[in-house]
Design a protein around this motif. Structure first.
Motif, PDB file in Angstrom:
ATOM      1  N   ALA A  68      41.161  32.600  53.919  1.00 17.92           N
ATOM      2  CA  ALA A  68      39.817  33.066  54.245  1.00 17.92           C
ATOM      3  C   ALA A  68      39.921  34.377  55.007  1.00 17.92           C
ATOM      4  N   GLY A  69      38.779  34.936  55.331  1.00 17.62           N
ATOM      5  CA  GLY A  69      38.751  36.216  56.027  1.00 17.62           C
ATOM      6  C   GLY A  69      39.462  36.214  57.359  1.00 17.62           C
ATOM      7  N   ASP A  70      39.691  35.027  57.929  1.00 20.67           N
ATOM      8  CA  ASP A  70      40.391  34.956  59.215  1.00 20.67           C
ATOM      9  C   ASP A  70      41.909  34.981  59.044  1.00 20.67           C
ATOM     10  N   GLY A  71      42.377  35.008  57.796  1.00 20.40           N
ATOM     11  CA  GLY A  71      43.806  35.128  57.529  1.00 20.40           C
ATOM     12  C   GLY A  71      44.634  33.894  57.815  1.00 20.40           C
ATOM     13  N   THR A  72      43.989  32.757  58.015  1.00 19.68           N
ATOM     14  CA  THR A  72      44.728  31.550  58.358  1.00 19.68           C
ATOM     15  C   THR A  72      44.996  30.701  57.127  1.00 19.68           C
ATOM     16  N   GLY A  73      45.782  29.674  57.327  1.00 24.27           N
ATOM     17  CA  GLY A  73      46.033  28.718  56.259  1.00 24.27           C
ATOM     18  C   GLY A  73      47.073  29.136  55.254  1.00 24.27           C
ATOM     19  N   ARG A  74      47.822  30.187  55.536  1.00 21.76           N
ATOM     20  CA  ARG A  74      48.776  30.694  54.544  1.00 21.76           C
ATOM     21  C   ARG A  74      49.866  29.687  54.197  1.00 21.76           C
ATOM     22  N   LEU A  75      50.416  28.998  55.163  1.00 23.06           N
ATOM     23  CA  LEU A  75      51.459  28.020  54.879  1.00 23.06           C
ATOM     24  C   LEU A  75      50.895  26.862  54.051  1.00 23.06           C
ATOM     25  N   ALA A  76      49.704  26.415  54.382  1.00 29.38           N
ATOM     26  CA  ALA A  76      49.058  25.355  53.600  1.00 29.38           C
ATOM     27  C   ALA A  76      48.797  25.814  52.174  1.00 29.38           C
ATOM     28  N   THR A 108      39.270  39.282  38.290  1.00 31.81           N
ATOM     29  CA  THR A 108      38.867  39.955  37.050  1.00 31.81           C
ATOM     30  C   THR A 108      40.090  40.228  36.183  1.00 31.81           C
ATOM     31  N   MET A 109      41.200  40.611  36.789  1.00 29.96           N
ATOM     32  CA  MET A 109      42.424  40.896  36.031  1.00 29.96           C
ATOM     33  C   MET A 109      43.099  39.622  35.535  1.00 29.96           C
ATOM     34  N   VAL A 110      43.243  38.637  36.395  1.00 28.83           N
ATOM     35  CA  VAL A 110      44.012  37.431  36.075  1.00 28.83           C
ATOM     36  C   VAL A 110      43.179  36.417  35.288  1.00 28.83           C
ATOM     37  N   ARG A 111      41.882  36.358  35.555  1.00 27.55           N
ATOM     38  CA  ARG A 111      40.963  35.393  34.944  1.00 27.55           C
ATOM     39  C   ARG A 111      41.435  33.956  35.175  1.00 27.55           C
ATOM     40  N   PRO A 112      41.565  33.579  36.428  1.00 25.93           N
ATOM     41  CA  PRO A 112      42.074  32.240  36.741  1.00 25.93           C
ATOM     42  C   PRO A 112      41.053  31.150  36.417  1.00 25.93           C
ATOM     43  N   ALA A 113      41.559  29.930  36.308  1.00 29.58           N
ATOM     44  CA  ALA A 113      40.678  28.776  36.134  1.00 29.58           C
ATOM     45  C   ALA A 113      39.896  28.514  37.412  1.00 29.58           C
ATOM     46  N   ALA A 114      40.492  28.865  38.542  1.00 31.54           N
ATOM     47  CA  ALA A 114      39.839  28.612  39.831  1.00 31.54           C
ATOM     48  C   ALA A 114      40.427  29.507  40.910  1.00 31.54           C
ATOM     49  N   LEU A 115      39.640  29.674  41.958  1.00 30.05           N
ATOM     50  CA  LEU A 115      40.073  30.368  43.165  1.00 30.05           C
ATOM     51  C   LEU A 115      39.944  29.387  44.314  1.00 30.05           C
ATOM     52  N   VAL A 116      40.987  29.305  45.123  1.00 30.14           N
ATOM     53  CA  VAL A 116      40.959  28.464  46.321  1.00 30.14           C
ATOM     54  C   VAL A 116      40.979  29.388  47.529  1.00 30.14           C
ATOM     55  N   VAL A 117      40.051  29.178  48.448  1.00 28.40           N
ATOM     56  CA  VAL A 117      40.012  29.917  49.704  1.00 28.40           C
ATOM     57  C   VAL A 117      40.157  28.889  50.815  1.00 28.40           C
ATOM     58  N   LEU A 118      41.101  29.135  51.709  1.00 28.50           N
ATOM     59  CA  LEU A 118      41.424  28.146  52.723  1.00 28.50           C
ATOM     60  C   LEU A 118      41.438  28.757  54.118  1.00 28.50           C
ATOM     61  N   SER A 119      40.875  28.016  55.065  1.00 34.14           N
ATOM     62  CA  SER A 119      40.969  28.365  56.477  1.00 34.14           C
ATOM     63  C   SER A 119      41.294  27.102  57.249  1.00 34.14           C
ATOM     64  N   ASP A 120      42.249  27.201  58.162  1.00 33.96           N
ATOM     65  CA  ASP A 120      42.562  26.032  58.984  1.00 33.96           C
ATOM     66  C   ASP A 120      42.084  26.224  60.422  1.00 33.96           C
ATOM     67  N   ARG A 121      41.162  27.149  60.617  1.00 30.93           N
ATOM     68  CA  ARG A 121      40.593  27.395  61.941  1.00 30.93           C
ATOM     69  C   ARG A 121      39.344  26.566  62.167  1.00 30.93           C
ATOM     70  N   ALA A 122      39.106  26.244  63.417  1.00 29.54           N
ATOM     71  CA  ALA A 122      37.884  25.516  63.776  1.00 29.54           C
ATOM     72  C   ALA A 122      36.646  26.391  63.560  1.00 29.54           C
ATOM     73  N   ARG A 123      36.812  27.700  63.668  1.00 24.88           N
ATOM     74  CA  ARG A 123      35.732  28.654  63.400  1.00 24.88           C
ATOM     75  C   ARG A 123      36.171  29.556  62.252  1.00 24.88           C
ATOM     76  N   ALA A 124      35.885  29.118  61.059  1.00 24.78           N
ATOM     77  CA  ALA A 124      36.359  29.804  59.854  1.00 24.78           C
ATOM     78  C   ALA A 124      35.471  30.993  59.495  1.00 24.78           C
ATOM     79  N   ASP A 125      36.106  32.031  58.947  1.00 27.02           N
ATOM     80  CA  ASP A 125      35.380  33.191  58.422  1.00 27.02           C
ATOM     81  C   ASP A 125      35.379  33.070  56.900  1.00 27.02           C
ATOM     82  N   LEU A 126      34.285  32.552  56.363  1.00 22.74           N
ATOM     83  CA  LEU A 126      34.188  32.296  54.927  1.00 22.74           C
ATOM     84  C   LEU A 126      33.257  33.275  54.217  1.00 22.74           C
ATOM     85  N   ALA A 127      32.944  34.399  54.844  1.00 24.13           N
ATOM     86  CA  ALA A 127      31.998  35.366  54.276  1.00 24.13           C
ATOM     87  C   ALA A 127      32.456  35.881  52.912  1.00 24.13           C
ATOM     88  N   LEU A 128      33.743  36.021  52.695  1.00 27.84           N
ATOM     89  CA  LEU A 128      34.204  36.566  51.422  1.00 27.84           C
ATOM     90  C   LEU A 128      33.898  35.644  50.250  1.00 27.84           C
TER      91      LEU A 128
END
Length: 189
Positions: A68-76, A108-128
């Motif tokens: 997510a926009g807060d840059g968290t959750g990368r290891l997950a 647009t380039m990859v045309r994936p079946a899905a996009l996953v956006v993840l945040s593991d913060r208590a106050r997530a930035d999900l605006a994107l």
């Protein structure tokens, strides 16, 4: 990882991260338990057999995973990607600077079946998520967050789904990609 990436994450790595995060330590320079755990976990995932297929091989099964926009959750995200690969989906973790414009361009380039956006913060930035959904309304977007307040700001649309747990996110994404979950028959779509 012999029992699978999902169990490895939920029963070993995630609890270890929580235990480390709960401790206050006076560490020597260069000693950082959280960073060491992350490096060790990534090393284990890199050595895992059965790497994801190349992007062009099965784009219909490709899942992009981004923080997510807060840059968290990368290891997950890396653990989730490994679990998806175990189930036969192609999965790639988006690294580097991530904003809505970058995600729209990548999708647009990859045309994936899905996009996953993840945040593991208590106050997530999900605006994107809102911005990506506005640009690509036909893209399945899964949002992993425990932040109920941030989740209320997500678009109310059938293509945007929220999961509260690693297992929930994994199973929802697996269902959309149409790959087979070990031990289960494929679902009719």
């Amino acid at each position: 990882l012999s029992d699978g990436a999902e169990q490895w994450w939920t029963e070993l790595v995630s609890p270890a991260r929580a235990a480390i995060a709960a401790r206050t330590v006076l560490a020597r320079p260069g000693d950082d338990a959280a960073a060491l755990l992350a490096a060790a976990a990534l090393a284990v995932l890199r050595k895992r057999p059965g790497a994801a297929p190349e992007l062009a091989e099965r784009p219909q099964d490709m899942v992009l995973l981004a923080p997510a926009g807060d840059g968290t959750g990368r290891l997950a995200l890396h653990a989730l990607a490994a679990a998806l690969v175990e189930r036969g989906a192609g999965a790639r973790v988006v690294t580097g600077p991530v904003d809505a414009r970058h995600l729209v361009e990548l999708c647009t380039m990859v045309r994936p079946a899905a996009l996953v956006v993840l945040s593991d913060r208590a106050r997530a930035d999900l605006a994107l998520v809102t911005d990506v959904h506005a640009a690509l309304e036909d893209l399945e977007i899964f949002v992993g967050t425990v932040d109920d307040a941030a989740a209320r700001s997500l678009p109310l649309h059938r293509m945007v789904q929220r999961a509260r747990s690693f297992a929930g996110l994994l199973h929802e994404v697996t269902a959309v990609t149409g790959v087979i979950t070990p031990g289960l028959a494929p679902l009719d779509r």
